[in-house]
Design an enzyme around this catalytic site. Structure first.
Site, PDB file in Angstrom:
ATOM      1  N   HIS A 182      31.949  26.392 -32.261  1.00 47.38           N
ATOM      2  CA  HIS A 182      30.556  26.143 -32.658  1.00 47.38           C
ATOM      3  C   HIS A 182      29.788  25.302 -31.643  1.00 47.38           C
ATOM      4  O   HIS A 182      30.305  24.320 -31.132  1.00 47.38           O
ATOM      5  CB  HIS A 182      30.476  25.538 -34.063  1.00 47.38           C
ATOM      6  CG  HIS A 182      31.064  24.160 -34.225  1.00 47.38           C
ATOM      7  ND1 HIS A 182      30.316  23.010 -34.112  1.00 47.38           N
ATOM      8  CD2 HIS A 182      32.319  23.744 -34.521  1.00 47.38           C
ATOM      9  CE1 HIS A 182      31.078  21.961 -34.333  1.00 47.38           C
ATOM     10  NE2 HIS A 182      32.303  22.370 -34.574  1.00 47.38           N
TER      11      HIS A 182
ATOM     12  N   ASP B  20      33.428  17.936 -29.782  1.00 45.38           N
ATOM     13  CA  ASP B  20      33.444  18.749 -31.016  1.00 45.38           C
ATOM     14  C   ASP B  20      32.074  19.409 -31.111  1.00 45.38           C
ATOM     15  O   ASP B  20      31.107  18.754 -31.465  1.00 45.38           O
ATOM     16  CB  ASP B  20      33.730  17.848 -32.213  1.00 45.38           C
ATOM     17  CG  ASP B  20      33.502  18.545 -33.542  1.00 45.38           C
ATOM     18  OD1 ASP B  20      33.468  19.776 -33.559  1.00 45.38           O
ATOM     19  OD2 ASP B  20      33.343  17.855 -34.569  1.00 45.38           O
TER      20      ASP B  20
ATOM     21  N   GLU C  54      28.088  25.244 -37.981  1.00 48.24           N
ATOM     22  CA  GLU C  54      29.384  24.782 -38.497  1.00 48.24           C
ATOM     23  C   GLU C  54      29.283  23.397 -39.126  1.00 48.24           C
ATOM     24  O   GLU C  54      29.896  23.136 -40.160  1.00 48.24           O
ATOM     25  CB  GLU C  54      30.425  24.768 -37.363  1.00 48.24           C
ATOM     26  CG  GLU C  54      31.864  24.585 -37.853  1.00 48.24           C
ATOM     27  CD  GLU C  54      32.286  23.135 -38.064  1.00 48.24           C
ATOM     28  OE1 GLU C  54      33.327  22.911 -38.709  1.00 48.24           O
ATOM     29  OE2 GLU C  54      31.573  22.202 -37.601  1.00 48.24           O
ATOM     30  N   GLU C  55      28.513  22.520 -38.498  1.00 50.30           N
ATOM     31  CA  GLU C  55      28.484  21.120 -38.964  1.00 50.30           C
ATOM     32  C   GLU C  55      27.923  20.992 -40.384  1.00 50.30           C
ATOM     33  O   GLU C  55      28.102  19.967 -41.024  1.00 50.30           O
ATOM     34  CB  GLU C  55      27.690  20.238 -37.989  1.00 50.30           C
ATOM     35  CG  GLU C  55      28.362  20.035 -36.626  1.00 50.30           C
ATOM     36  CD  GLU C  55      29.663  19.221 -36.677  1.00 50.30           C
ATOM     37  OE1 GLU C  55      30.051  18.763 -37.770  1.00 50.30           O
ATOM     38  OE2 GLU C  55      30.294  19.083 -35.607  1.00 50.30           O
TER      39      GLU C  55
ATOM     40  N   ASP D 112      38.533  24.692 -32.588  1.00 49.99           N
ATOM     41  CA  ASP D 112      37.782  23.474 -32.886  1.00 49.99           C
ATOM     42  C   ASP D 112      38.731  22.296 -32.683  1.00 49.99           C
ATOM     43  O   ASP D 112      39.943  22.448 -32.691  1.00 49.99           O
ATOM     44  CB  ASP D 112      37.243  23.546 -34.330  1.00 49.99           C
ATOM     45  CG  ASP D 112      35.981  22.706 -34.524  1.00 49.99           C
ATOM     46  OD1 ASP D 112      35.787  21.742 -33.769  1.00 49.99           O
ATOM     47  OD2 ASP D 112      35.209  23.014 -35.457  1.00 49.99           O
TER      48      ASP D 112
ATOM     49  N   HIS E 292      33.359  12.731 -33.942  1.00 52.82           N
ATOM     50  CA  HIS E 292      32.028  12.452 -34.515  1.00 52.82           C
ATOM     51  C   HIS E 292      31.528  11.057 -34.141  1.00 52.82           C
ATOM     52  O   HIS E 292      30.609  10.535 -34.774  1.00 52.82           O
ATOM     53  CB  HIS E 292      32.007  12.666 -36.035  1.00 52.82           C
ATOM     54  CG  HIS E 292      31.928  14.129 -36.416  1.00 52.82           C
ATOM     55  ND1 HIS E 292      31.531  14.563 -37.654  1.00 52.82           N
ATOM     56  CD2 HIS E 292      32.170  15.244 -35.688  1.00 52.82           C
ATOM     57  CE1 HIS E 292      31.547  15.896 -37.674  1.00 52.82           C
ATOM     58  NE2 HIS E 292      31.943  16.322 -36.495  1.00 52.82           N
TER      59      HIS E 292
HETATM   60 ZN   LIG Z   1      33.802  20.874 -35.051  1.00 48.22          ZN
END
Ligand SMILES: [Zn+2]
Length: 346
Positions: free
Chosen positions: A69, A187, A221-222, A242, A322
């Protein structure tokens, strides 16, 4: 050197440098379209704006689909305060501590960009003392200070900034001489770079694939629905590429490719995992199997949408996910290797 590492690094840096908070991915998708087109690689675009590259294999009725993603975390303007600061609402899930003091860009609907900083509402110890230290970093206590001489809501509105405008955090991308990759949004941009590299490699080397293989660049995706729609019809195996989650009590690593056995959404397909592990063993690809306590992927999204598919989740190990993330080229290269080798596995 087995693969052209510099090519991979350059592509990763370019992708990391184009802001793409979830819900604002047009520019990054355009970049990827241009990148593919420059090598005469065909793609399809879904209504939602995801891209699909298909490489035909011997068997067209049993297809494999890999996903990564391009959407990332970010924020949106929630309100313009009377002081001329901006209240924000997060896009995606993260700790506000992770963006405290970070530089950012506010992009208006007409495409103008303004520079700013994420600050708490009590950012100075000289003014708020202990309160500045102890103030809980939650969205309500954070704001954007715009780098313009603004003193009121009207001043900000005159700039063309409005509720709903997109806030992108600086990525602070840095690749060290010894192979560490530090940046926000590894990510899942590390995996997007991996898939683009694999696509180009397969085509350039004219590698014959046993199964038609699709590469799905997802863009939601998030927020959980990236791969909920538009998977190529004959997809029987869906492998989300991922991040792995190394850190406290985890088995993942920043130096290998990570294979997920189970995350919050449940176990991934047992036999597919076994096959992936076997490919690692046969090809001496360093890997670790892990379980992620707070995680779900585009593969989970596809299952949740009702697709009858076998799923797996593999990827580079990303430390401090994140937040300000880190991985190592070893992990990225091991994942390239696993995707490439698995594609060729009958
Ligand atoms: Zn991810």
């Amino acid at each position: 050197m087995k693969y052209n590492e510099q090519l991979l690094k350059d592509s990763l840096i370019k992708i990391l440098n184009i802001p793409s908070p979830t819900g604002y991915t047009e520019k990054i998708i355009q970049y990827i379209k241009d990148d593919l087109s420059s090598e005469n690689i065909l793609f399809n675009e879904t209504n939602k704006g995801a891209l699909i590259v298909t490489i035909n294999g011997k068997n067209d009725s049993y297809q494999r689909t890999f996903s990564a993603h391009v959407d990332t975390l970010g924020a949106m303007v929630k309100a313009i305060k009377g002081t001329g600061a901006l209240a924000l609402v997060p896009l995606g899930g993260y700790m506000m501590n992770a963006v405290d003091g970070e530089n950012c860009t506010i992009t208006t609907l007409s495409g103008d960009n303004y520079s700013g900083t994420v600050q708490s509402t009590k950012p100075s110890v000289h003014i708020s003392g202990i309160d500045a230290r102890e103030l809980k970093r939650i969205p309500e206590n954070m704001e954007i200070i715009i780098d313009e001489k603004v003193f009121s809501k009207q001043d900000v509105e005159k700039l063309g900034i409005n509720v709903g405008d997109i806030i992108s955090f600086d990525t602070r991308t840095r690749i060290t001489e010894n192979g560490f990759v530090k940046s926000r949004y590894l990510d899942d941009k590390a995996s997007v770079a991996i898939l683009l590299f694999v696509i180009k490699h397969l085509i350039k080397e004219k590698i014959q694939l046993p199964f038609t293989t699709n590469f799905f660049i997802s863009n939601y995706e998030e927020v959980g629905h990236g791969a909920k729609a538009a998977l190529p019809e004959n997809t029987k195996e869906f492998i989300a590429v991922d991040m792995g989650a190394p850190g406290l009590d985890q088995n993942s690593s920043e130096y290998v490719t990570c294979i997920c056995a189970k995350d919050t959404s449940g176990p991934y397909d047992y036999n597919l995992r076994k096959k992936l592990i076997n490919v690692c063993k046969v090809n001496a690809i360093p890997y670790k199997v892990d379980v992620y306590p707070f995680y779900s992927s585009d593969a989970s999204a596809a299952l949740g949408a009702g697709y009858d598919i076998k799923t797996a989740l593999i990827g580079p190990g990303v430390f401090a996910s994140h937040a300000y993330e880190r991985t190592h080229m070893d992990s990225i290269l091991a994942t390239v290797d696993l995707v490439l080798k698995y594609c060729q596995e009958a």
